[in-house]
Design an enzyme around this catalytic site. Structure first.
Site, PDB file in Angstrom:
ATOM      1  N   CYS A   2      -3.813  -3.978  -4.989  1.00 53.15           N
ATOM      2  CA  CYS A   2      -4.082  -5.326  -5.521  1.00 53.15           C
ATOM      3  C   CYS A   2      -2.862  -5.717  -6.340  1.00 53.15           C
ATOM      4  O   CYS A   2      -2.613  -5.160  -7.409  1.00 53.15           O
ATOM      5  CB  CYS A   2      -5.340  -5.323  -6.388  1.00 53.15           C
ATOM      6  SG  CYS A   2      -5.664  -6.928  -7.159  1.00 53.15           S
ATOM      7  N   GLU A 115      -4.785 -11.002  -0.831  1.00 52.29           N
ATOM      8  CA  GLU A 115      -4.346  -9.897   0.009  1.00 52.29           C
ATOM      9  C   GLU A 115      -3.699 -10.482   1.250  1.00 52.29           C
ATOM     10  O   GLU A 115      -4.006 -11.617   1.646  1.00 52.29           O
ATOM     11  CB  GLU A 115      -5.534  -9.000   0.371  1.00 52.29           C
ATOM     12  CG  GLU A 115      -5.144  -7.583   0.739  1.00 52.29           C
ATOM     13  CD  GLU A 115      -4.266  -6.913  -0.299  1.00 52.29           C
ATOM     14  OE1 GLU A 115      -3.022  -6.936  -0.114  1.00 52.29           O
ATOM     15  OE2 GLU A 115      -4.786  -6.392  -1.293  1.00 52.29           O
TER      16      GLU A 115
END
Length: 253
Positions: A2, A115
């Site tokens: 992340c 993402e």
């Protein structure tokens, strides 16, 4: 991993949502940020026993910390840029994180995170293109990402110098399943509301029961503009849906 997320809620909303008892960010309110990148200041919810705390119990508080954990033993804080994530599989044993995992766990509020998925078609230079996605709770609620925080002392400054102490954090990641796994194989570990107190409690030395693979947990994902690729871009336009494969939104500088 992340490496980018969004956190745009007003501080007062976070204080109420997380039932914070002590506003440790009273003099340091952050602006809404749609493109949080490593080394930026972020809000963290944590529980600590203050020196004058009632009966020595942990008090839930909101603090501003820097994203990218700097272990207490580090010689240089620059190591933090490499410590933005801690893998759930090794966080309890890895020297960089095990001390914080034992007693300095936190929650990192977020609207959602970004993402990137590899496209089949190629981009510039013949390399595969990447489509950014924004992943958020389907109900529009606040996401509580599992994190760790740490204190680092700058020995070159007097102890009473406010700049002598640096507080940093990292996001714990786990394997991504279901539809999210098709975008990327990792995702932030999320802590459900009914487990916030236990997760934050520094008196719970073994939190490994939390370290289990997570499903999508009511999350939704949709493609967004590649403008998010640049940390210079910031604004609500970054989380607006775009058509699949059309990620070349206008520059938002």
């Amino acid at each position: 991993m992340c490496g980018r997320y969004a956190s745009t809620r007003a501080k007062q909303e976070l204080l109420e949502e997380f039932e914070v008892e002590l506003d440790g960010a009273a003099d340091d309110e952050l602006r809404p940020d749609y493109n949080i990148a490593p080394t930026k200041p972020v809000y963290a919810v944590l529980s600590r026993v203050p020196g004058s705390g009632p009966e020595g119990r942990p008090v839930r508080q909101l603090r501003v910390v820097r994203w990218g954990l700097v272990p207490a033993w580090a010689k240089d804080p620059s190591i933090g840029s490499k410590m933005i994530n801690a893998r759930v599989e090794t966080v309890a044993e890895k020297p960089s994180f095990r001390a914080a995992f034992a007693k300095r766990r936190c929650l990192l509020p977020a609207d959602g995170y970004y993402e990137w998925a590899v496209r089949e078609e190629t981009g510039k230079g013949g390399k595969p293109g990447k489509q950014p996605y924004f992943i958020q709770p389907a109900d529009g609620g606040i996401m509580a990402m599992a994190g760790l925080y740490e204190f680092w002392r700058d020995r070159g400054r007097p102890e009473d110098d406010p700049r002598a102490w640096l507080v940093t954090c990292t996001i714990i990641t786990t394997s991504a399943e279901d539809e999210l796994g098709a975008i990327h194989d990792r995702m932030p570990m999320l802590i459900e509301r009914d487990r916030w107190t236990e997760w934050l409690d520094p008196g719970v030395p073994d939190a490994r029961e939390f370290l289990v693979p997570a499903g999508s947990l009511g999350l939704k994902a949709y493609p967004v503009s590649t403008a998010v690729n640049s940390v210079r871009n910031n604004g609500p336009e970054l989380v607006e849906p775009v058509s699949e494969g059309r990620g070349d939104g206008r520059a938002l500088l």
